[in-house]
Design a protein around this motif. Structure first.
Motif: not given
Length: 618
Positions: A284, A288, A534-535, A538, A540
Motif C-alpha cells: 500500500e 501510494a 491523506r493516507l 485511505q 486499510s
C-alpha cells in the motif's frame, strides 16, 4: 664538510614535501622509499617506511618523522588497526623536542585520534588554543578536525563557520574544491528541520548561502516544478557565492534523476503466508508512492506474490525479467535476500526490503533497504557517547529481538569507548520487572543499615539506561524505574515503545522517555505531513496499524530511480519518510533517524544534546 652536507640534505627533503610541516628525514633508502610511497598515495606503507627511518634518528628529527607517520596513518579511510597504531606512535613521540609548529601538529593528531575514536568533546579540548604564527597548511588541518568534531556534536553553526574559515586558507583551486566538497557533505548531515533556523541566524553571506542551498537540496519530488525557479532566486540573492556554479549544477543533476523510472518495475512481496500483513502494508505504501508521482513518469508496476518460501523469490525474479522488468523492489524475507546476495551477478537491479546475512561482498545491482531495528540501537549508542555517557546498563525483553538489540548497542557503545556494566533481560509477558531492575542497578542499602532503617539505592557509577520493549512493556517498566529511584539516570530506547499513532491517554505513563523513530511519525520531522493525513483516510484497517512499513514501501518506490546516483555520490542524502537516506559502499541504504520525547503522552522532537531524565518529566 660532512657535518655541513647532512643538514643541507635534510633541509632539501623538508622543502620537497608540500603541505604540512615535514620532519627532517634521514638520508637513507628508507627516506626515498617513504617519499615515493606517499606520492603514490600508499599512506600506510609510507608510514611504515617513515617509522623505519625514525628508528635511526634521535631528538627533534625522530619526533618529527614519527608525527609524519602518524599523520599518514590517519588519512581517510582510516582503518581501526591504523587508528590504534597511530595512537601508539603518537604516544612514543617525545614532545619536548618539538618546536611550536611541531607541538601544534602533535595536538592536532591527538585531537583527530580522539575524534575518530568517537569522543568529539575531548577532541576539541586537545586542539591548540592559538593558531597564530603556524603554517597555513597546519592551520587548515586543525580547522578540519575542529569542524568534524563540532559537527559530530550537532554544533552546526560553529562547524560551518570553521569549514568556511578553512576553505579561505587555500589558494590552490583543487584544495579549495576539496574543502567545499567536505563542507557540502557536512551540510547533508544537518537535520532538515534545523536548516531554516540556522540560515536565519547566520550573519555571514557565505554561511547563509550554503545553508539556503542545503534547504533546496532537501526538497522532495512533488515540489520539483518550483525548484528551478527557486534556484534562480537563490543565484540572484547570493550572486558571487563560491557554491556557484558547481553545486547548483549538481542539484540540477540530482533533481533530474527524480522520477525517471525504468519502464517496468516488478514488486516481489510475500502477500500470502506469515508475512502477508507486513507485505500488504508495504504494498500500500508502494501504491501510494506510485500515485504521488506525476502521471507521465509512472512506471508499469507488476506485483508478484512470492509466498513463504525464500526460493520462490528467485523464481519470480526470473519471471519478472522474462516479462520485461528492468528493476525489482523486494523481496522482504531476510532468507530470500540472502539468496540474492549469494549470486555472482544479477541481470537487473534489485532494491531488497531487508538485509542479507553479512558477507564480504555483494553482487553489483543489489541494494539493501529496510527498517532494521539494529540501526536504532547503533544510533542510541552513538547519541549516548556524544552526550558524554560512558557507563550503561541494558534492560531488554528476553526475545530474539531483545538479544539482537542489546548485542548491537553493546558492540557499538564499547567500540566508542563506553562500558556496559550490566545487562538484564525480563520476561516479555511479565508485569512486574522489579527483580530485573534491582539486579541491573544493583539496588541495595550501602550504609550497613538493616530492617526498616535500610535505604536501598541504585549504583552511582551508571550514567545511562538503554532499554526496549513494546508499548505495554514500556508503560510498566518506565514507572517502575522511577519507583526504584533510578529517575536521575538518563534513558534511551527504541521505536518499539511507540505504537506509531498518538495515544495520549495511555502514553502519558511514558512521559520523559526518549526514543528514536522515523520522521514520518513525528510532528515537525515528517517531510510530507499532508500525505500522511491523506493516507490515514485511505489505508486499510490492518495497514493503518503498521505506518512504518507503509513509509518503507513509499520510500522504496521513490528511491528506486535514485539508486545509481546515491551509489556514485555517497555524501548525498535523500530525505525520505523513513529517515535521511544515504548509500554506503556495499549498497546498503543507511537511515538517519530522529529523536523524540514523550510530553503529555505525545512524542515531541528533541535535539542531539537534549537528553532528559525521569525526574524532569514529573
Amino acid at each position: 664538510m660532512r657535518h655541513i652536507v647532512l643538514p643541507l640534505l635534510i633541509a632539501l627533503f623538508l622543502s620537497a614535501c608540500a603541505g604540512l610541516p615535514r620532519p627532517a628525514d634521514p638520508p637513507t633508502d628508507a627516506l626515498a622509499h617513504a617519499a615515493l610511497l606517499e606520492k603514490e598515495g600508499s599512506h600506510l606503507a609510507a608510514a611504515a617506511a617513515y617509522l623505519d627511518a625514525a628508528a635511526r634518528l634521535r631528538g627533534a628529527d625522530r619526533a618529527r618523522v614519527q608525527l609524519n607517520a602518524a599523520d599518514l596513518m590517519l588519512r581517510p579511510p582510516v582503518e581501526p588497526d591504523a587508528l590504534d597504531q597511530a595512537s601508539r606512535v603518537l604516544g612514543q613521540v617525545e614532545s619536548r623536542h618539538l618546536d611550536a609548529a611541531g607541538k601544534a601538529r602533535y595536538a592536532e593528531l591527538n585531537a583527530r585520534i580522539t575524534w575518530l575514536e568517537g569522543d568529539p568533546q575531548t577532541a576539541l579540548s586537545h586542539l591548540p588554543p592559538s593558531l597564530d604564527n603556524l603554517p597555513s597548511a597546519l592551520v587548515a588541518r586543525i580547522l578540519e578536525t575542529q569542524a568534524g568534531a563540532l559537527a559530530d556534536q550537532g554544533r552546526w553553526h560553529e562547524a560551518l563557520e570553521t569549514r568556511i574559515r578553512q576553505g579561505a586558507l587555500y589558494q590552490n583551486p583543487e584544495e579549495r574544491l576539496v574543502s567545499q566538497e567536505a563542507l557540502w557533505a557536512m551540510l547533508q548531515q544537518i537535520p532538515v528541520r534545523q536548516l531554516p533556523d540556522l540560515a536565519a541566524r547566520a550573519s555571514r553571506f557565505e554561511a547563509r548561502g550554503w545553508l539556503s542551498l542545503a534547504e533546496l537540496a532537501h526538497d522532495t519530488p512533488p515540489r520539483l516544478s518550483a525548484l528551478e525557479t527557486r534556484l534562480d532566486a537563490w543565484h540572484r540573492q547570493f550572486d558571487g557565492h563560491p557554491a556557484a556554479p558547481r553545486f547548483l549544477n549538481r542539484l540540477r543533476e540530482q533533481w533530474a534523476a527524480y522520477g525517471h523510472y525504468p519502464e517496468h518495475v516488478a514488486v516481489l512481496l510475500p502477500l500470502t503466508g506469515r508475512f502477508s500483513t507486513a507485505a500488504q502494508a508495504i504494498l500500500e505504501g508502494v501504491i501510494a508512492a506510485y500515485y504521488d508521482s506525476p502521471a507521465d513518469n509512472r512506471p508499469e508496476l507488476r506485483i508478484h506474490d512470492t509466498g513463504e518460501q525464500a526460493e520462490s523469490a528467485w523464481t519470480h525474479y526470473q519471471q519478472a525479467i522474462a516479462d520485461g522488468a528492468r528493476g525489482v523492489i523486494g523481496p522482504l524475507d531476510r532468507n530470500a535476500v540472502t539468496l540474492f546476495a549469494q549470486r555472482e551477478s544479477l541481470p537487473i537491479p534489485i532494491l531488497a526490503l531487508n538485509h542479507a546475512d553479512p558477507q564480504s561482498a555483494y553482487p553489483a545491482g543489489l541494494y539493501q533497504f529496510g527498517l532494521n531495528p539494529e540501526t536504532e540501537a547503533t544510533q542510541a549508542a552513538e547519541r549516548a557517547i556524544l552526550e558524554g555517557r560512558r557507563r550503561a546498563i541494558i534492560l531488554m525483553p528476553r526475545t530474539e529481538l531483545g538479544e539482537r538489540l542489546q548485542r548491537t548497542f553493546r558492540d557499538r557503545f564499547e567500540a566508542l569507548g563506553g562500558q556496559v556494566v550490566s545487562t538484564q533481560f525480563f520476561a516479555p509477558e511479565a508485569s512486574d520487572y522489579g527483580a530485573s531492575i534491582i539486579a541491573a542497578l544493583d539496588i541495595r542499602d550501602r550504609s550497613g543499615r538493616t530492617g526498616r532503617d535500610a535505604r536501598p539505592t541504585p549504583r552511582e557509577d551508571v550514567d545511562l539506561i538503554f532499554l526496549s520493549g513494546s508499548p505495554r512493556q514500556a508503560r510498566l517498566l518506565w514507572p517502575q524505574l522511577r519507583f526504584h529511584r533510578a529517575g536521575q539516570i538518563p534513558v534511551l530506547t527504541t521505536s518499539h515503545v511507540y505504537s506509531g499513532r498518538p495515544d495520549p491517554r495511555h502514553d502519558q505513563d511514558l512521559d520523559g522517555l526518549v526514543f528514536a523513530d522515523i520522521p514520518w511519525l513525528l510532528e515537525g520531522a515528517n517531510p510530507r505531513p499532508e500525505l500522511r493525513s491523506r493516507l490515514d483516510a485511505q489505508l486499510s484497517g490492518n495497514t493503518r496499524q503498521l505506518p512504518r512499513l507503509v513509509a518503507l514501501g513509499f520510500d522504496a518506490l521513490q528511491l528506486f530511480p535514485l539508486l545509481g546516483r546515491l551509489a556514485d555520490h555517497p555524501s548525498e542524502r535523500y530525505q525520505g519518510l523513513t529517515g535521511g537516506l544515504r548509500m554506503d559502499a556495499s549498497g546498503h541504504i543507511t537511515r538517519d533517524l530522529n529523536w523524540a520525547r514523550f510530553i503529555d503522552g505525545r512524542p515531541r522532537l528533541v535535539g542531539q544534546t537534549d537528553l532528559p531524565v525521569a525526574d524532569q518529566a514529573q
